[in-house]
Design an enzyme around this catalytic site. Structure first.
Site, PDB file in Angstrom:
ATOM      1  N   LYS A  16       5.893  35.044   2.622  1.00  0.00           N
ATOM      2  CA  LYS A  16       5.385  35.499   4.017  1.00  0.00           C
ATOM      3  C   LYS A  16       4.026  36.207   4.030  1.00  0.00           C
ATOM      4  O   LYS A  16       3.135  35.837   4.608  1.00  0.00           O
ATOM      5  CB  LYS A  16       6.422  36.370   4.685  1.00  0.00           C
ATOM      6  N   ASP A  69       9.520  39.748  11.401  1.00  0.00           N
ATOM      7  CA  ASP A  69      11.053  39.397  11.092  1.00  0.00           C
ATOM      8  C   ASP A  69      11.008  37.717  11.730  1.00  0.00           C
ATOM      9  O   ASP A  69      10.445  37.746  12.845  1.00  0.00           O
ATOM     10  CB  ASP A  69      11.814  40.181  11.804  1.00  0.00           C
ATOM     11  N   GLY A 142      12.224  28.865   1.642  1.00  0.00           N
ATOM     12  CA  GLY A 142      13.073  29.041   2.696  1.00  0.00           C
ATOM     13  C   GLY A 142      13.291  27.721   3.468  1.00  0.00           C
ATOM     14  O   GLY A 142      13.600  26.871   2.674  1.00  0.00           O
ATOM     15  N   TYR A 143      13.433  27.523   4.756  1.00  0.00           N
ATOM     16  CA  TYR A 143      13.689  26.333   5.361  1.00  0.00           C
ATOM     17  C   TYR A 143      12.496  25.275   5.522  1.00  0.00           C
ATOM     18  O   TYR A 143      12.730  24.455   6.300  1.00  0.00           O
ATOM     19  CB  TYR A 143      14.114  26.799   6.913  1.00  0.00           C
ATOM     20  N   ASP A 144      11.462  25.650   4.697  1.00  0.00           N
ATOM     21  CA  ASP A 144      10.285  24.539   5.049  1.00  0.00           C
ATOM     22  C   ASP A 144      10.590  23.114   4.658  1.00  0.00           C
ATOM     23  O   ASP A 144      10.207  22.214   5.446  1.00  0.00           O
ATOM     24  CB  ASP A 144       9.095  25.130   4.155  1.00  0.00           C
ATOM     25  N   HIS A 166       4.894  29.297  13.360  1.00  0.00           N
ATOM     26  CA  HIS A 166       5.463  30.570  14.330  1.00  0.00           C
ATOM     27  C   HIS A 166       4.756  31.818  13.726  1.00  0.00           C
ATOM     28  O   HIS A 166       4.178  32.675  14.526  1.00  0.00           O
ATOM     29  CB  HIS A 166       6.956  30.643  14.207  1.00  0.00           C
ATOM     30  N   ARG A 167       4.403  31.812  12.617  1.00  0.00           N
ATOM     31  CA  ARG A 167       3.757  33.078  11.681  1.00  0.00           C
ATOM     32  C   ARG A 167       2.172  32.932  12.240  1.00  0.00           C
ATOM     33  O   ARG A 167       1.475  34.242  12.688  1.00  0.00           O
ATOM     34  CB  ARG A 167       4.018  32.994  10.202  1.00  0.00           C
TER      35      ARG A 167
HETATM   36  P1  IMP Z   1      13.521  37.784   7.489  1.00  0.00           P
HETATM   37  O1  IMP Z   1      12.610  37.579   8.521  1.00  0.00           O
HETATM   38  O2  IMP Z   1      13.147  38.138   6.141  1.00  0.00           O
HETATM   39  O3  IMP Z   1      14.945  38.356   8.035  1.00  0.00           O
HETATM   40  O4  IMP Z   1      14.235  36.176   7.086  1.00  0.00           O
HETATM   41  C1  IMP Z   1      14.282  35.011   7.937  1.00  0.00           C
HETATM   42  C2  IMP Z   1      14.387  34.132   6.941  1.00  0.00           C
HETATM   43  O5  IMP Z   1      13.944  32.853   7.597  1.00  0.00           O
HETATM   44  C3  IMP Z   1      13.633  33.890   5.622  1.00  0.00           C
HETATM   45  O6  IMP Z   1      14.172  34.751   4.529  1.00  0.00           O
HETATM   46  C4  IMP Z   1      13.315  32.634   5.101  1.00  0.00           C
HETATM   47  O7  IMP Z   1      14.526  32.080   4.508  1.00  0.00           O
HETATM   48  C5  IMP Z   1      13.144  31.858   6.679  1.00  0.00           C
HETATM   49  N1  IMP Z   1      11.813  31.903   7.159  1.00  0.00           N
HETATM   50  C6  IMP Z   1      11.290  32.672   7.705  1.00  0.00           C
HETATM   51  N2  IMP Z   1      10.042  32.011   8.019  1.00  0.00           N
HETATM   52  C7  IMP Z   1      10.008  31.010   7.327  1.00  0.00           C
HETATM   53  C8  IMP Z   1       8.886  29.797   7.078  1.00  0.00           C
HETATM   54  O8  IMP Z   1       7.899  29.959   7.557  1.00  0.00           O
HETATM   55  N3  IMP Z   1       9.326  28.814   6.220  1.00  0.00           N
HETATM   56  C9  IMP Z   1      10.505  29.034   5.695  1.00  0.00           C
HETATM   57  N4  IMP Z   1      11.386  29.846   5.727  1.00  0.00           N
HETATM   58  C10 IMP Z   1      11.406  30.982   6.572  1.00  0.00           C
END
Ligand code: IMP
Length: 181
Positions: A16, A69, A142-144, A166-167
């Protein structure tokens, strides 16, 4: 000589941070990494979770910072995993999600960026709508590998997501507020 940063990104997730650094660098903001683990309060609101994390991190870092988050919200699962996205990724992973999603594959990624500097606690929210793919595609964190943004055939892992994610959208809102007018 130690580098001086405009702002810190508090997180335990280096992926992130790397994305945020690239995105904010494009807006002229030099982002430093404050690696820290924060307690996550039990809440259905990503905004409340992010705000609380920003205050916890400021307590340790004592410098202006942002935390992020996120959540992946799947329509057919009534928004699951949502605020529990991190835990669900660690437990059932992308394979587990693919097993749960059947006909309706609509989903969205939501990001909250929360800024705290003792005086201000501001939050910026953005989302990207899309679909859950039928199989794992490409390589990414992650979910990418399973998230297809609307109007695309490719998953985030196969795209230059830093201009559409989204980021990116939440950080753009943040920088519009943060940078001098
Ligand atoms: P948190 O914001 O750390 O509580 O977690 C959200 C979770 O969503 C992360 O641990 C990732 O697994 C997933 N996630 C959030 N943003 C992304 C992204 O841009 N790509 C892939 N997975 C994401």
């Amino acid at each position: 000589m130690p580098q001086s940063f405009d702002l810190f990104f508090a997180s335990s997730n280096f992926n992130k941070f790397q994305e945020a650094k690239k995105i904010l660098g494009g807006f002229g903001i030099n982002l430093g990494f404050f690696q820290c683990k924060m307690e996550e309060i039990q809440s259905n609101s990503l905004k409340e979770i992010a705000k609380n994390k920003a205050m916890q991190a400021f307590h340790k870092c004592k410098k202006p910072l942002i935390v992020e988050d996120d959540g992946l919200f799947i329509d057919s699962l009534n928004g699951f995993p949502g605020p529990y996205s991190s835990y669900v990724f660690k437990t059932i992973g992308n394979k587990g999600i693919l097993n749960l999603v059947k006909q309706n594959r609509k989903a969205k990624f939501v990001s909250i960026i929360s800024f705290y500097d003792k005086k201000n606690n501001e939050s910026f929210e953005s989302k990207v709508k899309g679909f859950i793919s039928k199989k794992i595609m490409g390589r990414g964190w992650g979910y990418d590998p399973i998230f297809i943004p609307a109007n695309s055939k490719k998953v985030f892992a196969q795209l230059n997501k830093n201009q559409i994610s989204h980021r990116f959208k939440a950080l753009k809102k943040f920088s519009n507020w943060y940078l001098p007018k």
